[in-house]
Every structure is written in C-alpha cells, then in structure tokens.
Design a protein around this motif. Structure first.
Motif, PDB file in Angstrom:
ATOM      1  N   VAL A 103       0.647  -1.024  -0.028  1.00 34.73           N
ATOM      2  CA  VAL A 103       0.160   0.091  -0.154  1.00 34.73           C
ATOM      3  C   VAL A 103       0.997   0.925   0.126  1.00 34.73           C
ATOM      4  O   VAL A 103       1.567   1.814   0.712  1.00 34.73           O
ATOM      5  CB  VAL A 103      -0.791  -0.107   1.264  1.00 34.73           C
ATOM      6  CG1 VAL A 103      -1.601   1.570   0.955  1.00 34.73           C
ATOM      7  CG2 VAL A 103      -1.409  -1.414   1.777  1.00 34.73           C
ATOM      8  N   GLU A 104       0.857   1.837  -0.519  1.00 34.29           N
ATOM      9  CA  GLU A 104       1.468   2.626  -1.487  1.00 34.29           C
ATOM     10  C   GLU A 104       1.039   4.568  -0.875  1.00 34.29           C
ATOM     11  O   GLU A 104       1.878   5.964  -0.398  1.00 34.29           O
ATOM     12  CB  GLU A 104       2.017   3.361  -2.731  1.00 34.29           C
ATOM     13  CG  GLU A 104       2.699   1.662  -3.883  1.00 34.29           C
ATOM     14  CD  GLU A 104       4.605   2.194  -3.055  1.00 34.29           C
ATOM     15  OE1 GLU A 104       4.782   2.528  -2.137  1.00 34.29           O
ATOM     16  OE2 GLU A 104       5.030   1.239  -4.016  1.00 34.29           O
ATOM     17  N   ASN A 105      -0.253   4.657  -0.944  1.00 34.27           N
ATOM     18  CA  ASN A 105      -0.882   5.613   0.172  1.00 34.27           C
ATOM     19  C   ASN A 105      -1.739   4.960   0.671  1.00 34.27           C
ATOM     20  O   ASN A 105      -2.685   4.677  -0.322  1.00 34.27           O
ATOM     21  CB  ASN A 105      -1.343   6.506  -1.760  1.00 34.27           C
ATOM     22  CG  ASN A 105      -2.159   7.316  -1.354  1.00 34.27           C
ATOM     23  OD1 ASN A 105      -2.479   7.782  -0.365  1.00 34.27           O
ATOM     24  ND2 ASN A 105      -1.670   8.732  -2.194  1.00 34.27           N
ATOM     25  N   ALA A 106      -1.719   5.465   1.904  1.00 31.55           N
ATOM     26  CA  ALA A 106      -2.747   4.859   2.508  1.00 31.55           C
ATOM     27  C   ALA A 106      -3.588   6.588   3.257  1.00 31.55           C
ATOM     28  O   ALA A 106      -4.223   6.215   4.408  1.00 31.55           O
ATOM     29  CB  ALA A 106      -2.251   4.927   4.074  1.00 31.55           C
ATOM     30  N   ALA A 147      -7.488   2.949   6.145  1.00 30.86           N
ATOM     31  CA  ALA A 147      -7.663   2.021   7.066  1.00 30.86           C
ATOM     32  C   ALA A 147      -6.133   0.699   7.626  1.00 30.86           C
ATOM     33  O   ALA A 147      -5.516   0.499   8.090  1.00 30.86           O
ATOM     34  CB  ALA A 147      -8.727   0.945   7.403  1.00 30.86           C
ATOM     35  N   TYR A 148      -4.977   1.427   6.892  1.00 32.41           N
ATOM     36  CA  TYR A 148      -3.848   0.668   5.886  1.00 32.41           C
ATOM     37  C   TYR A 148      -2.611   1.642   6.706  1.00 32.41           C
ATOM     38  O   TYR A 148      -2.994   3.448   6.818  1.00 32.41           O
ATOM     39  CB  TYR A 148      -3.673   0.292   4.958  1.00 32.41           C
ATOM     40  CG  TYR A 148      -4.856  -0.869   4.148  1.00 32.41           C
ATOM     41  CD1 TYR A 148      -4.238  -1.893   4.076  1.00 32.41           C
ATOM     42  CD2 TYR A 148      -5.798  -0.321   3.535  1.00 32.41           C
ATOM     43  CE1 TYR A 148      -5.225  -2.999   4.271  1.00 32.41           C
ATOM     44  CE2 TYR A 148      -5.934  -1.423   2.745  1.00 32.41           C
ATOM     45  CZ  TYR A 148      -6.152  -2.824   3.268  1.00 32.41           C
ATOM     46  OH  TYR A 148      -6.673  -3.623   2.511  1.00 32.41           O
ATOM     47  N   GLU A 154       2.004  -4.457   3.355  1.00 32.84           N
ATOM     48  CA  GLU A 154       2.469  -5.661   2.593  1.00 32.84           C
ATOM     49  C   GLU A 154       1.113  -6.628   3.085  1.00 32.84           C
ATOM     50  O   GLU A 154       1.031  -6.806   3.762  1.00 32.84           O
ATOM     51  CB  GLU A 154       3.514  -6.093   2.654  1.00 32.84           C
ATOM     52  CG  GLU A 154       4.830  -5.216   2.430  1.00 32.84           C
ATOM     53  CD  GLU A 154       6.309  -5.527   2.745  1.00 32.84           C
ATOM     54  OE1 GLU A 154       5.982  -7.326   2.950  1.00 32.84           O
ATOM     55  OE2 GLU A 154       7.276  -5.435   1.991  1.00 32.84           O
ATOM     56  N   ILE A 155       0.629  -6.664   2.031  1.00 32.89           N
ATOM     57  CA  ILE A 155      -1.061  -7.549   2.065  1.00 32.89           C
ATOM     58  C   ILE A 155      -0.496  -8.830   0.637  1.00 32.89           C
ATOM     59  O   ILE A 155      -0.212  -7.876  -0.058  1.00 32.89           O
ATOM     60  CB  ILE A 155      -1.991  -6.598   2.113  1.00 32.89           C
ATOM     61  CG1 ILE A 155      -2.096  -5.658   0.139  1.00 32.89           C
ATOM     62  CG2 ILE A 155      -2.172  -5.069   3.317  1.00 32.89           C
ATOM     63  CD1 ILE A 155      -3.497  -4.775   0.265  1.00 32.89           C
ATOM     64  N   THR A 156      -2.019  -9.332   1.072  1.00 33.29           N
ATOM     65  CA  THR A 156      -2.070 -10.720  -0.113  1.00 33.29           C
ATOM     66  C   THR A 156      -3.059 -10.452  -0.121  1.00 33.29           C
ATOM     67  O   THR A 156      -3.923 -10.404   0.866  1.00 33.29           O
ATOM     68  CB  THR A 156      -1.237 -11.792   0.307  1.00 33.29           C
ATOM     69  OG1 THR A 156       0.138 -11.923   1.003  1.00 33.29           O
ATOM     70  CG2 THR A 156      -2.077 -12.827  -0.333  1.00 33.29           C
ATOM     71  N   ALA A 187      -0.028  -1.170  -9.372  1.00 31.70           N
ATOM     72  CA  ALA A 187      -1.846  -1.593  -9.169  1.00 31.70           C
ATOM     73  C   ALA A 187      -2.576  -1.279  -9.177  1.00 31.70           C
ATOM     74  O   ALA A 187      -4.338  -1.278  -9.142  1.00 31.70           O
ATOM     75  CB  ALA A 187      -0.990  -2.920  -8.154  1.00 31.70           C
ATOM     76  N   GLY A 188      -3.009  -0.002  -9.084  1.00 31.28           N
ATOM     77  CA  GLY A 188      -4.217   0.633  -8.238  1.00 31.28           C
ATOM     78  C   GLY A 188      -3.281   2.712  -8.029  1.00 31.28           C
ATOM     79  O   GLY A 188      -2.070   2.823  -8.043  1.00 31.28           O
ATOM     80  N   VAL A 189      -4.113   3.093  -8.959  1.00 29.17           N
ATOM     81  CA  VAL A 189      -4.129   4.154  -8.443  1.00 29.17           C
ATOM     82  C   VAL A 189      -5.976   4.956  -8.120  1.00 29.17           C
ATOM     83  O   VAL A 189      -6.226   4.829  -8.026  1.00 29.17           O
ATOM     84  CB  VAL A 189      -3.482   5.365 -10.878  1.00 29.17           C
ATOM     85  CG1 VAL A 189      -2.667   4.108 -10.566  1.00 29.17           C
ATOM     86  CG2 VAL A 189      -5.100   5.386 -11.082  1.00 29.17           C
ATOM     87  N   THR A 190      -4.913   6.745  -7.571  1.00 31.61           N
ATOM     88  CA  THR A 190      -5.992   7.961  -6.954  1.00 31.61           C
ATOM     89  C   THR A 190      -6.469   8.744  -7.709  1.00 31.61           C
ATOM     90  O   THR A 190      -4.655   9.230  -8.241  1.00 31.61           O
ATOM     91  CB  THR A 190      -6.560   7.631  -5.529  1.00 31.61           C
ATOM     92  OG1 THR A 190      -7.032   8.677  -5.103  1.00 31.61           O
ATOM     93  CG2 THR A 190      -4.367   8.119  -5.575  1.00 31.61           C
TER      94      THR A 190
END
Length: 225
Positions: free
Chosen positions: A118-121, A128-129, A134-136, A179-182
């Motif tokens: 998770v690069e941007n919390a 919540a992160y 690091e998650i799976t 893997a994801g952007v905002t």
C-alpha cells in the motif's frame, strides 16, 4: 454509510462486493447500469467482471451507461468511488483516472494470490492501512496491465497517486508495477486486484482486503451534494 454497488451486464463480482461492503460495516445498495440516480448512496463501488462482454475495450461501453453519468458527477463532487478490476477499467475509460488497462503481457488470464504494498494510505479507500503495509489479496484478470505515458507515470509517482504496487511478481506487465491509482483528491481509486475476495478469515487469502471497505468509516456523515 450506504454504499452502492453497480451491476453491469456481465458483472461477476457485484454480489461479492456487496458482501464485502456489509462486512466492512456499511449498508450495501444494489444499483443497475440503467439507473438514472444513485438512490442517495454515500459511496459507489464498480465491481469486477466482463461488462458488456468486454467488447471494443474493457469498460468502453459501460462508461456510457446511464448510471455512469451520475457516478462521474458524484465523483467530481467528492463522493468516494472504488473501481475493482473491470471497475478500474471503467474509471479509466470515464477519465476519472489517468492511464489505461491493456492485455496482460503474457497474453493469458491470471488468477493468483498477489502480494501488494500500500503506497498511499490517505485515500478514502485506504486510510485503514499504514503506508507501506504489505498485504495479500486475490487477483484475476486478462487485461490488467496498467499503462500510461512517461509524463503521466512521473506525475503519479511524484504526487503520491500510486495507491498500490505489485510485490515479488508483476502478474500482468503493469508499468512500474502499478496495481492501483487514485485521483488528486483521493476519493476515486482504481485497483486491479480484488479486495472483496479477501475479507473473511475462512476463505481466500484472509482479511487483508477488508481495509478497503472499513476505510470509509472515517467519512461517516460527509455529504457530496
């Protein structure tokens, strides 16, 4: 919060997304692609699947569904919108997020448990992160390679708009392992892996995906009129 989950013709994971919303502590509201209003929801999830059979390009037809007119307007007012897999593709086709998703570089469908960082919390969907967590979670796609021009990629990196990055293995050839952007406001998030399949300890990869849904609790009481 009342969280709308849109079903398009060809959606596969709308019921799973509704369940994840409920497990995350919210009320799930079923929305249909032909709806002309959002029924008073506080947030929207665009689920995974093969909307309209992925004809033309993934998400290219769904972008013109009546409900997307309302989703785009609400997102521009600040309403949280999460696009998962096909939903991510729809967000890019709708120009709510930059870049595009193309066929996996190995030209085959992939289904696996995927490690992410998770690069941007600080977004509506990731608060919540902890940053760097690091998650799976589950991943399944045939057209999941994130691409953008070099200037856009540099801007995403420089402004902290990369939400999640693949770890250990890039499953689809996404540029810079994205893997994801905002968006800049942090209310619109697109994610190629499937957090809705990772919200219960009994099945799948465990509960690492639940934070994408519990994060919304921080916005309780917010309005986006």
């Amino acid at each position: 919060m009342r969280v709308g989950v849109v079903t398009f013709p060809g959606s596969l994971d709308d019921v799973d997304a509704q369940r994840a919303v409920r497990i995350g502590g919210h009320e799930a509201v079923a929305l249909w692609h032909g709806d002309h209003d959002l029924r008073g929801v506080d947030a929207v999830v665009l689920p995974g699947g093969f909307s309209y059979g992925d004809y033309l390009r993934c998400g290219a037809i769904s972008r013109f569904s009546p409900v997307m007119t309302e989703v785009i307007a609400a997102a521009e007012r600040g309403m949280p919108v999460l696009g998962i897999c096909n939903g991510f593709q729809i967000l890019c086709e709708s120009h709510l997020l930059p870049g595009a998703l193309i066929r996996n570089d190995h030209r085959t469908f992939v289904c696996r448990d995927q490690r992410l960082r998770v690069e941007n919390a600080s977004t509506a969907w990731t608060s919540a992160y902890d940053e760097g967590a690091e998650i799976t979670i589950a991943l399944k796609n045939g057209e999941g390679g994130y691409v953008a021009d070099a200037a856009t990629l540099d801007r995403l990196e420089g402004e902290g708009l990369v939400v999640a990055r693949y770890l250990e293995h890039n499953p689809n050839g996404s540029m810079r392992d994205i893997a994801g952007v905002t968006n800049e406001r942090g209310n619109v998030v697109g994610l190629m892996p499937h957090p809705e399949h990772s919200v219960e300890a009994l099945t799948g990869t465990g509960t690492d995906g639940l934070g994408f849904f519990t994060s919304l609790a921080a916005l309780a009481g917010a309005t986006f009129a």
